[in-house]
Design a protein around this motif. Sequence first.
Motif, PDB file in Angstrom:
ATOM      1  N   ALA A  85      -7.024   2.683  18.545  1.00  0.00           N
ATOM      2  CA  ALA A  85      -6.393   3.840  17.976  1.00  0.00           C
ATOM      3  C   ALA A  85      -6.195   3.633  16.490  1.00  0.00           C
ATOM      4  O   ALA A  85      -6.504   4.417  15.549  1.00  0.00           O
ATOM      5  N   LYS A  86      -5.884   2.396  16.221  1.00  0.00           N
ATOM      6  CA  LYS A  86      -5.502   1.892  14.573  1.00  0.00           C
ATOM      7  C   LYS A  86      -6.643   1.788  14.142  1.00  0.00           C
ATOM      8  O   LYS A  86      -7.008   2.409  12.947  1.00  0.00           O
ATOM      9  N   PRO A 142      -0.148   9.718   0.656  1.00  0.00           N
ATOM     10  CA  PRO A 142       0.996   9.018   0.429  1.00  0.00           C
ATOM     11  C   PRO A 142       1.045   7.513   0.035  1.00  0.00           C
ATOM     12  O   PRO A 142       2.104   6.621  -0.339  1.00  0.00           O
ATOM     13  N   ARG A 143      -0.164   7.260  -0.272  1.00  0.00           N
ATOM     14  CA  ARG A 143      -0.207   5.614  -0.778  1.00  0.00           C
ATOM     15  C   ARG A 143       0.242   5.601  -2.059  1.00  0.00           C
ATOM     16  O   ARG A 143       0.065   6.421  -2.991  1.00  0.00           O
ATOM     17  N   LEU A 144       0.751   4.376  -2.337  1.00  0.00           N
ATOM     18  CA  LEU A 144       1.437   4.181  -3.671  1.00  0.00           C
ATOM     19  C   LEU A 144      -0.064   4.078  -4.721  1.00  0.00           C
ATOM     20  O   LEU A 144      -1.042   3.291  -4.431  1.00  0.00           O
ATOM     21  N   GLU A 179      -0.496   2.227  18.586  1.00  0.00           N
ATOM     22  CA  GLU A 179      -0.882   3.073  17.621  1.00  0.00           C
ATOM     23  C   GLU A 179      -0.037   2.716  16.333  1.00  0.00           C
ATOM     24  O   GLU A 179      -0.310   3.433  15.262  1.00  0.00           O
ATOM     25  N   HIS A 180       0.659   1.648  16.451  1.00  0.00           N
ATOM     26  CA  HIS A 180       1.433   1.062  15.084  1.00  0.00           C
ATOM     27  C   HIS A 180       1.103  -0.221  15.119  1.00  0.00           C
ATOM     28  O   HIS A 180       0.876  -1.039  16.003  1.00  0.00           O
ATOM     29  N   TRP A 181       1.769  -0.858  13.872  1.00  0.00           N
ATOM     30  CA  TRP A 181       1.362  -2.206  13.455  1.00  0.00           C
ATOM     31  C   TRP A 181       2.400  -2.628  12.862  1.00  0.00           C
ATOM     32  O   TRP A 181       3.066  -2.047  11.836  1.00  0.00           O
ATOM     33  N   GLN A 236       2.309   0.643   7.558  1.00  0.00           N
ATOM     34  CA  GLN A 236       0.919   1.114   7.192  1.00  0.00           C
ATOM     35  C   GLN A 236       0.672   2.332   7.889  1.00  0.00           C
ATOM     36  O   GLN A 236       0.136   3.394   7.775  1.00  0.00           O
ATOM     37  N   THR A 237       1.201   2.240   9.386  1.00  0.00           N
ATOM     38  CA  THR A 237       0.652   3.321  10.346  1.00  0.00           C
ATOM     39  C   THR A 237       1.594   4.381  10.379  1.00  0.00           C
ATOM     40  O   THR A 237       1.454   5.483  10.817  1.00  0.00           O
ATOM     41  N   TRP A 293       2.687   6.243   8.144  1.00  0.00           N
ATOM     42  CA  TRP A 293       2.133   7.142   7.339  1.00  0.00           C
ATOM     43  C   TRP A 293       0.909   8.004   7.634  1.00  0.00           C
ATOM     44  O   TRP A 293       0.350   8.677   6.994  1.00  0.00           O
ATOM     45  N   GLN A 294       0.374   7.426   8.835  1.00  0.00           N
ATOM     46  CA  GLN A 294      -0.646   8.061   9.293  1.00  0.00           C
ATOM     47  C   GLN A 294      -0.452   9.130  10.274  1.00  0.00           C
ATOM     48  O   GLN A 294       0.024   8.809  11.494  1.00  0.00           O
ATOM     49  N   PRO A 295      -0.477  10.340   9.933  1.00  0.00           N
ATOM     50  CA  PRO A 295      -0.375  11.512  11.070  1.00  0.00           C
ATOM     51  C   PRO A 295      -0.875  11.319  12.391  1.00  0.00           C
ATOM     52  O   PRO A 295      -0.397  11.697  13.550  1.00  0.00           O
ATOM     53  N   TRP A 296      -1.984  10.989  12.346  1.00  0.00           N
ATOM     54  CA  TRP A 296      -2.733  10.801  13.831  1.00  0.00           C
ATOM     55  C   TRP A 296      -2.039   9.756  14.611  1.00  0.00           C
ATOM     56  O   TRP A 296      -1.815  10.082  15.737  1.00  0.00           O
ATOM     57  N   LEU A 297      -1.645   8.508  13.993  1.00  0.00           N
ATOM     58  CA  LEU A 297      -0.847   7.425  14.692  1.00  0.00           C
ATOM     59  C   LEU A 297       0.761   7.869  14.970  1.00  0.00           C
ATOM     60  O   LEU A 297       1.001   7.682  16.107  1.00  0.00           O
ATOM     61  N   TYR A 340      -6.232  -4.786  11.073  1.00  0.00           N
ATOM     62  CA  TYR A 340      -4.961  -4.604  11.775  1.00  0.00           C
ATOM     63  C   TYR A 340      -5.095  -6.090  12.774  1.00  0.00           C
ATOM     64  O   TYR A 340      -4.949  -7.113  11.977  1.00  0.00           O
ATOM     65  N   ASN A 374      -3.616  12.235   4.737  1.00  0.00           N
ATOM     66  CA  ASN A 374      -3.604  13.405   5.737  1.00  0.00           C
ATOM     67  C   ASN A 374      -4.425  14.497   4.935  1.00  0.00           C
ATOM     68  O   ASN A 374      -3.998  14.715   3.890  1.00  0.00           O
ATOM     69  N   ILE A 395       0.746  -1.128   0.083  1.00  0.00           N
ATOM     70  CA  ILE A 395       0.068  -0.031   0.095  1.00  0.00           C
ATOM     71  C   ILE A 395       0.846   1.339   0.159  1.00  0.00           C
ATOM     72  O   ILE A 395       0.499   2.317  -0.534  1.00  0.00           O
ATOM     73  N   PHE A 396       1.955   1.249   0.692  1.00  0.00           N
ATOM     74  CA  PHE A 396       2.973   2.311   0.791  1.00  0.00           C
ATOM     75  C   PHE A 396       4.318   1.709   0.350  1.00  0.00           C
ATOM     76  O   PHE A 396       4.762   0.516   0.504  1.00  0.00           O
ATOM     77  N   GLN A 405      -8.006   7.338   7.584  1.00  0.00           N
ATOM     78  CA  GLN A 405      -6.877   8.103   7.410  1.00  0.00           C
ATOM     79  C   GLN A 405      -5.948   6.900   6.604  1.00  0.00           C
ATOM     80  O   GLN A 405      -4.867   7.313   5.765  1.00  0.00           O
ATOM     81  N   LEU A 406      -5.882   5.727   6.852  1.00  0.00           N
ATOM     82  CA  LEU A 406      -5.103   4.970   6.272  1.00  0.00           C
ATOM     83  C   LEU A 406      -5.395   4.843   4.542  1.00  0.00           C
ATOM     84  O   LEU A 406      -4.926   5.007   3.694  1.00  0.00           O
TER      85      LEU A 406
END
Lengths: 806, 201
Positions: B94-95, B112-114, A688-690, A695-696, A698-702, B57, B106, A370-371, B101-102
Amino acid sequence: MTNHWIDLKNSDCILIMGSNAAENHPISFKWVTRAQEAGAKLIHVDPRYTRTSSKADLYAPLRSGSDIAFLGGLINHILSKDLMFKEYVVNYTNASFIVGKSFDFNDGLFAGFNAETSKYDKSKWAFETDADGKVKRDNTLADPRCVFQLLKKHYSRYSVDRVVEMCGTPKEKVLEVFDSFAATGKPDKSGTVMYAMGWTQHTVGVQNIRAMSIVQLLLGNMGVAGGGINALRGESNVQGSTDHALLYHIVPGYMPTPSTAQPALADYKKLVTPVSHDPMSVNWKKNYGKYAVSLLKSFYKEADVDTAYSWMPKLDAGQNASWLVMFDEMLKGKFKGFFAWGMNPACSGANSNKTREALTKLDWLVNVNIFDNETGSFWNGPGLDPKKVKTEVFMLPCCVSVEKEGSITNSGRWMQWRYQGPKPLGESRPDGEIMYELGQRVRELYKKQGGAFPGPVLGLNWEDMGDGHEFNAHKTARLINGYYLRDVEDKQPDGSVKVHKKGEQVASFALLKDDGSTCSGNWIYCGSYVDADAKKGNRAAKRSKEQTPAQANVGLYPNWSWAWPVNRRVIYNRAGVDKNGTPWAPKKAVLAWNAAGKKWEIDVVDGGGAPGAVHPFIMQVNGMGKLYGPGLNDGPFPEYYEPLECPVSSHPYSKTLHNPTALKFAGEKHNSCDPRYPIVCTTYRVTEHWQTGLQTRWQPWLLEAEPQMFCEMSEELAKLRGIKNGEKVWLENSRGKLWAIAIVTKRFKPFEVQGQTVHEVGIPWHFGWRFPKDGGDAANLLAPSVGDPNTGIPETKAFMVNVRKA
Amino acid sequence: MSLTRRGFLQLSATAALTSAFAGIGFAAKPAARKAAVDRINQLKPEWSRQTTTVCCYCAVGCGLIVNTALAGTKRPLNIEGDPDHPINEGALCAKGASIWQLAEGNPGSPNPRLQKVMYRKPYGTKWEAKSWDWALDRIAKNIKRDRDATFTEKNAKGQVVNRCEGLASVGSAAMDNEECWAYQAFLRSLGLTYIEHQARI
C-alpha cells in the motif's frame, strides 16, 4: 541479511520471529509464499497473532522479551537430541576451541563482572592458545573446556518447561517449533530466520540474534540457499547508511571510530588488523590497514595520511556516544547546535518527553525533511510555551526520492541506482545539494576568517563530491568506490606487471593500497563503480537478468544491480560446501567447485583458493563461526534476563533478573513489578504507515486506512478493565500518558507466566501530535530510555504500562 | 463483448479512478472520466518520460517506474511497480503504491510538502518563509561560531581528540548512499563524534 529476498524461496523451514514481515515487508511474502508452495513450513513466533501468523503453518505465542528462553530451549533441544549437523559444527564453527581456565559462569553472571562499573573484563573469556599463539582445539568435542561442552552445559538449564513458564507458550507449540526447525540440521535441508526490530529493540537485543546464530551454526544453515540470518531492515537505505557509518562508533566500511587509545595511525592500524596464527584462516581483516589509509585519502586527498588521521575526531577510549546518550547529554545542555536530517527524533526516540525536552536546550536546530514534523515544530508541541523556548529552528525542504539521482542498498545488500523523474517540487532540494552547499559556505567562512582547527574543514575532498557548486551523485559514487591517486604497478599472478593510471577506478578492494596511492570512501563498495564512464562502470545501475541455469535454480541474479561485497549474493557461502567444494545441498547449490575447470561457480566464493584450503568464515580472525562469542559486552553465550521493565520478580535461570550490563541513566526509574503498571506493552507498525508516520500521515489514501492511534488488547483484559471495542483508552506509566482507540481482539491472548496471568497490549508508533488532528501521539512517550549494552538500541519492544478507559 | 486492449485499459483506469475519487464526490462527473482517459494517454512516450526507481520505504528494494509529464506540469503522472524487477515483479504494498501521492499530495488540495525554507526565531511563535541563501548563510555562521567555541584539541586527560563538542547530528537512512557518505564526511571534517541515525533505534 546474509542472504537476499529471493533466496527465501529456497528454504525448507522459515522461522519469522521478532518480525511481522507480511505487514511490514509485504513483498518479502512473494518469496516466503513460493517456499511454502514448494513444501516449506512457515513458523511465526510472536506475542500477537498478526498478518504473518495468518499465513503461517504454525503460530506460537510468546511474551515480549522472553525470546532467549525460547531460543535457548531450541539450542538445548538440538544438543540433547543430537540433531546438529556434526561435520559442519566440527569443521566450520569454534565448537572445538578450548576456552581458557579463567572463564566461569555463575548465577547469571560470567567471569570478570565488575559490580561497580556494571562491565565485564572480557579477557577472562579468552581462548587457550599453544606456544605459536594458535587456539587449542579438540575435534572430538569431548574436552570439558571446549566450546561445545560449555555450550551444552550452559543450555542444559534451558528446558522446555522453562520456555512454557517464562514465555507463556503452550508446550505442544514449543515442541512443534523445535522439531520443525531442528529438522533443517540435515545437510541437504535449510532453515532461515527473518527478524526485525522485535529482536533488536531489547536490552538483550544482540544476544537474541546471537542465540539464533548459534542455532543456525549448529544446524549448518549458514552460507546455504534458504538459510542464513536475515535482518529485515526497515528503511530503504538503512543498510547503506550503516555501511557509510552515520553512527558514532564506526567509520565507513565497519572499521571502528578512532579513539584516544590510538593516538597515531600506526596504533589504529594495529587495532583494526587482528593477527591469526592459523595458516588456514584467511583473516580478511588483516587488510584493514589498506582500507583505513584509502578511506583517509578519500576524505583528505591532498594531506599526508598521518595528518589526515590526526584530523579524524577521536572518542575517549570506551566512550559511548550513541543515541540515548546523545539525548541525555542534550538534556544536560552539552550541545549548542543539532541537525535532525531526514529524521523525526521527537517521535522516533524512546522516552519522547525526555527527547522533546532535550530539544529545548539547544541554541539552534536544523530540521531537514519532506513534511513539517514533530521535531521541527517541537517548540509548538504539547505542554510547551513557544515564548519560553529559546531554540532557533531552520526547517529545510528536501525533495522526495523520485526527484533525484543516486543509489540505495536494500536489506539483501543490493546497491540499486535510482534515476531522477521530475525535478524537485517548489524550492525543495536533494539532500546532497543542501549539504554540499552548506559545506561550501562553512569552508568559505574558514577560508576568509580562519578559526579553530581549520585543517579538516579546508582539506575535505569536496571536489570529488561535486563540481564546486552542485552535488554530483556519480562523482561521489566513484569516490566511494575509489580510484588511483597516482600511477600504480600491480604484479599479476603470471609475473607480468599491470599499470593502473592515475585517476583510474579501482576494480576491487583486493587492489587497495596502504601507501596512499589509492583512495576509497568505503572498501566494501569497492567494485561498485569500476569505470569513470557510468554506462560501463556503474554496476548499481545494471538491469540484466542474464543468469546461468544453476543461478536461475536458486534465484540468483548476478547481473541485476550489484551486491557488496564483490557482488557476492550469499555471504559465508564457503560454509555451504564441504572440503571438496561439493555443496551440502546439491539440488539448491549456491556455490560449487568445478574440478575440471578449477574454478568456483554460481556465486562469488567467500575467500578464494581451492576447496578445503581455508576456513570458511573469513571475517573472523580464527575463520570459524562463533558458537562462543567472547567479544560482546554481556557475555560469550546468550543468557536469559528479563526486560528492564518486566511483570515478574524472578526467573528460574538465575538470581540475576535483568541484563547487568544494560545501558541506563542515573535517576530514571523503571516500572518492574509495579502494581500501578501491570501490563506488558509492545510497539509495532502497520503496512499503511511508515516509522513515525511523518511521510505517510500526510497521504489521504494511507491515512484513510489507518487514521489514528490504537491499542490492541485481549478480550480478557478488556473485560477486566471494562473497555469496549472502539472506546478511547489511556495508556500510562511513569514517563508519559497516551490516548488510543481500543481494538479488542482475539489476536492478543493473556499469557500464563509462572502460574500468573500476564496481559500484554500493543500500540503502533506511527502517530504524532502535529498531523492529523486527533491522530494521537508517539508510542515512544511510554518507552524507556534503556538500551542494549552492545548497540545502545532502546528497549521499545517490552515495557510496562497501565491501560484504563478514558 | 469485444474490447481492444487499449480500450480495456482506458475503461479499467476510468473505473479505478472513479472508485478512488468516489469518496470525495467526483464519481459521476464526466470531466473526471475524461481526465482519467487523458492521463492514460499521457503515459505514452510522446507525452511522458519513464524512469526507474526503487521504493523509499522498507528495505525490500522493490522497483518502480515513474512516468513524468514532458510538458505542462512536468510532474509525475503515474508511479507503479516495475514488472521487470526480479524482487517485486511489479507488485507493491500500500505504501509503495502510494508514492505518487507522497510526491504530489492529495488531488484538489494544496500539496502539504514543504516547498520553502521556514524559520522560527528564538522564542518566536510562528514560522517565517526565508530564502535558501539566507538560511544556509546563517546556519553556516552558527556552525562556525559554535564549532570554534567548543572545539577541543585535548580532553581532560590531555589526550589528543580534535573534536567538536557542541554539535550533534541524527540522520538519515532515507538518504541515498552518496548523500550518506558526503554527510558523514562533512560532519567528521567538522569534528563531530555524536553522529547517529535510524539504525540505532
